[in-house]
Write a protein that holds these residues in place. Structure first.
Motif, PDB file in Angstrom:
ATOM      1  N   ASP A  43      41.971  39.227  41.282  1.00  0.00           N
ATOM      2  CA  ASP A  43      42.593  38.932  39.791  1.00  0.00           C
ATOM      3  C   ASP A  43      41.500  39.037  38.508  1.00  0.00           C
ATOM      4  OD1 ASP A  43      45.245  38.284  40.950  1.00  0.00           O
ATOM      5  OD2 ASP A  43      44.363  36.383  41.762  1.00  0.00           O
ATOM      6  N   ASN A  44      40.333  38.389  38.894  1.00  0.00           N
ATOM      7  CA  ASN A  44      39.326  38.232  38.000  1.00  0.00           C
ATOM      8  C   ASN A  44      38.885  40.034  37.671  1.00  0.00           C
ATOM      9  OD1 ASN A  44      38.926  35.587  37.854  1.00  0.00           O
ATOM     10  ND2 ASN A  44      37.783  35.685  39.521  1.00  0.00           N
ATOM     11  N   ALA A  45      38.910  40.739  38.933  1.00  0.00           N
ATOM     12  CA  ALA A  45      38.565  42.323  38.386  1.00  0.00           C
ATOM     13  C   ALA A  45      39.602  42.982  37.812  1.00  0.00           C
ATOM     14  CB  ALA A  45      38.317  42.878  39.787  1.00  0.00           C
ATOM     15  N   ALA A  46      40.807  42.386  37.982  1.00  0.00           N
ATOM     16  CA  ALA A  46      42.092  43.160  37.177  1.00  0.00           C
ATOM     17  C   ALA A  46      41.653  42.716  35.687  1.00  0.00           C
ATOM     18  CB  ALA A  46      43.247  42.762  37.753  1.00  0.00           C
ATOM     19  N   ARG A  47      41.553  41.077  35.493  1.00  0.00           N
ATOM     20  CA  ARG A  47      41.444  40.748  34.063  1.00  0.00           C
ATOM     21  C   ARG A  47      40.402  41.492  33.421  1.00  0.00           C
ATOM     22  NH1 ARG A  47      37.823  37.432  33.035  1.00  0.00           N
ATOM     23  NH2 ARG A  47      37.879  36.505  35.057  1.00  0.00           N
ATOM     24  N   LEU A  48      39.196  41.761  34.118  1.00  0.00           N
ATOM     25  CA  LEU A  48      38.089  42.321  33.492  1.00  0.00           C
ATOM     26  C   LEU A  48      38.277  44.177  33.106  1.00  0.00           C
ATOM     27  CD1 LEU A  48      35.140  40.623  35.443  1.00  0.00           C
ATOM     28  CD2 LEU A  48      35.663  40.568  32.804  1.00  0.00           C
ATOM     29  N   GLY A  49      39.418  44.467  33.855  1.00  0.00           N
ATOM     30  CA  GLY A  49      39.714  46.044  33.813  1.00  0.00           C
ATOM     31  C   GLY A  49      39.060  46.572  34.570  1.00  0.00           C
ATOM     32  N   LYS A  50      38.571  46.146  35.770  1.00  0.00           N
ATOM     33  CA  LYS A  50      37.715  46.776  36.819  1.00  0.00           C
ATOM     34  C   LYS A  50      38.409  47.438  37.834  1.00  0.00           C
ATOM     35  CE  LYS A  50      33.424  44.835  35.298  1.00  0.00           C
ATOM     36  NZ  LYS A  50      32.235  44.022  35.517  1.00  0.00           N
ATOM     37  N   LEU A  51      39.721  47.470  37.962  1.00  0.00           N
ATOM     38  CA  LEU A  51      40.611  47.693  39.093  1.00  0.00           C
ATOM     39  C   LEU A  51      41.009  49.092  38.702  1.00  0.00           C
ATOM     40  CD1 LEU A  51      42.712  44.949  40.176  1.00  0.00           C
ATOM     41  CD2 LEU A  51      40.650  45.886  41.399  1.00  0.00           C
ATOM     42  N   LEU A  52      41.362  50.123  39.734  1.00  0.00           N
ATOM     43  CA  LEU A  52      42.127  51.421  39.642  1.00  0.00           C
ATOM     44  C   LEU A  52      43.247  51.146  38.508  1.00  0.00           C
ATOM     45  CD1 LEU A  52      41.592  52.954  43.037  1.00  0.00           C
ATOM     46  CD2 LEU A  52      40.248  53.138  41.077  1.00  0.00           C
ATOM     47  N   THR A  53      43.466  52.059  37.782  1.00  0.00           N
ATOM     48  CA  THR A  53      44.689  52.001  36.989  1.00  0.00           C
ATOM     49  C   THR A  53      45.951  51.703  37.740  1.00  0.00           C
ATOM     50  OG1 THR A  53      43.622  53.355  35.654  1.00  0.00           O
ATOM     51  CG2 THR A  53      45.908  53.467  35.060  1.00  0.00           C
ATOM     52  N   GLY A  54      46.171  52.234  38.907  1.00  0.00           N
ATOM     53  CA  GLY A  54      47.366  51.990  39.581  1.00  0.00           C
ATOM     54  C   GLY A  54      47.639  50.633  40.265  1.00  0.00           C
ATOM     55  N   ALA A  55      46.582  50.062  39.958  1.00  0.00           N
ATOM     56  CA  ALA A  55      46.597  48.545  40.641  1.00  0.00           C
ATOM     57  C   ALA A  55      46.831  47.586  39.559  1.00  0.00           C
ATOM     58  CB  ALA A  55      45.275  48.332  41.588  1.00  0.00           C
ATOM     59  N   VAL A  56      46.781  48.003  38.203  1.00  0.00           N
ATOM     60  CA  VAL A  56      46.764  46.886  37.095  1.00  0.00           C
ATOM     61  C   VAL A  56      48.186  46.879  36.798  1.00  0.00           C
ATOM     62  CG1 VAL A  56      46.028  46.027  34.980  1.00  0.00           C
ATOM     63  CG2 VAL A  56      44.305  47.071  36.543  1.00  0.00           C
ATOM     64  N   ARG A  57      48.766  45.441  36.452  1.00  0.00           N
ATOM     65  CA  ARG A  57      49.902  45.563  36.150  1.00  0.00           C
ATOM     66  C   ARG A  57      50.078  45.618  34.480  1.00  0.00           C
ATOM     67  NH1 ARG A  57      50.747  39.636  38.695  1.00  0.00           N
ATOM     68  NH2 ARG A  57      48.457  40.018  38.698  1.00  0.00           N
ATOM     69  N   PRO A  58      51.202  46.116  33.882  1.00  0.00           N
ATOM     70  CA  PRO A  58      51.095  46.054  32.329  1.00  0.00           C
ATOM     71  C   PRO A  58      51.229  44.622  31.918  1.00  0.00           C
ATOM     72  CG  PRO A  58      53.390  46.371  33.312  1.00  0.00           C
ATOM     73  CD  PRO A  58      52.364  46.044  34.679  1.00  0.00           C
ATOM     74  N   PHE A  59      50.579  44.749  30.494  1.00  0.00           N
ATOM     75  CA  PHE A  59      50.279  43.512  29.794  1.00  0.00           C
ATOM     76  C   PHE A  59      51.665  42.869  29.263  1.00  0.00           C
ATOM     77  CE2 PHE A  59      46.349  45.705  28.733  1.00  0.00           C
ATOM     78  CZ  PHE A  59      45.423  44.684  29.601  1.00  0.00           C
ATOM     79  N   PRO A  60      51.884  41.704  29.094  1.00  0.00           N
ATOM     80  CA  PRO A  60      50.979  40.377  29.622  1.00  0.00           C
ATOM     81  C   PRO A  60      50.934  40.287  30.895  1.00  0.00           C
ATOM     82  CG  PRO A  60      52.962  39.558  28.690  1.00  0.00           C
ATOM     83  CD  PRO A  60      53.222  41.073  28.564  1.00  0.00           C
ATOM     84  N   VAL A  61      49.992  39.952  31.521  1.00  0.00           N
ATOM     85  CA  VAL A  61      49.603  39.556  33.124  1.00  0.00           C
ATOM     86  C   VAL A  61      49.755  38.186  33.245  1.00  0.00           C
ATOM     87  CG1 VAL A  61      48.146  39.971  34.974  1.00  0.00           C
ATOM     88  CG2 VAL A  61      48.588  41.842  33.302  1.00  0.00           C
ATOM     89  N   ILE A  62      50.354  37.651  34.477  1.00  0.00           N
ATOM     90  CA  ILE A  62      50.209  36.158  34.769  1.00  0.00           C
ATOM     91  C   ILE A  62      49.336  36.345  36.170  1.00  0.00           C
ATOM     92  CG2 ILE A  62      51.308  34.282  35.604  1.00  0.00           C
ATOM     93  CD1 ILE A  62      53.669  34.917  33.781  1.00  0.00           C
ATOM     94  N   PRO A  63      47.993  36.122  36.190  1.00  0.00           N
ATOM     95  CA  PRO A  63      47.245  36.067  37.008  1.00  0.00           C
ATOM     96  C   PRO A  63      47.454  34.997  38.113  1.00  0.00           C
ATOM     97  CG  PRO A  63      46.166  35.214  35.422  1.00  0.00           C
ATOM     98  CD  PRO A  63      47.020  35.619  35.012  1.00  0.00           C
ATOM     99  N   GLY A  64      46.935  35.346  39.634  1.00  0.00           N
ATOM    100  CA  GLY A  64      47.236  34.648  40.620  1.00  0.00           C
ATOM    101  C   GLY A  64      47.800  35.154  41.616  1.00  0.00           C
ATOM    102  N   SER A  65      47.222  35.040  42.939  1.00  0.00           N
ATOM    103  CA  SER A  65      47.728  35.725  44.063  1.00  0.00           C
ATOM    104  C   SER A  65      48.095  34.719  45.241  1.00  0.00           C
ATOM    105  CB  SER A  65      46.781  36.876  44.463  1.00  0.00           C
ATOM    106  OG  SER A  65      45.192  36.346  44.660  1.00  0.00           O
ATOM    107  N   SER A  66      47.792  33.499  45.022  1.00  0.00           N
ATOM    108  CA  SER A  66      47.933  32.574  46.059  1.00  0.00           C
ATOM    109  C   SER A  66      48.411  31.395  45.436  1.00  0.00           C
ATOM    110  CB  SER A  66      46.602  32.476  46.906  1.00  0.00           C
ATOM    111  OG  SER A  66      45.603  31.871  46.206  1.00  0.00           O
TER     112      SER A  66
END
Length: 68
Positions: A43-66
């Motif tokens: 989730d932190n990597a996605a917020r920083l823009g450090k994930l592959l493009t296909g793994a990032v949801r469109p904005f706005p993003v509500i983070p949290g995976s558990s």
């Protein structure tokens, strides 16, 4: 429902409170009330823009995976 979201990549300062629509379950699904949410390293990597493009949801993003 209450949520924390971000609408651009960046450090923690891009996170902010937001009102999000209540989720609805489709056939074969269930809505679960989450009282505590966790944010993972991915989730932190996605917020920083450090994930592959296909793994990032469109904005706005509500983070949290558990949650509990």
């Amino acid at each position: 429902m209450r949520a924390i979201q971000y609408d651009r990549f960046g450090d923690y300062d891009v996170l902010g409170p937001a009102a999000a629509p209540e989720p609805a379950a489709s056939d074969g699904q269930a809505v679960v009330r989450v009282t505590v949410a966790g944010v993972s390293p991915s989730d932190n990597a996605a917020r920083l823009g450090k994930l592959l493009t296909g793994a990032v949801r469109p904005f706005p993003v509500i983070p949290g995976s558990s949650g509990a």
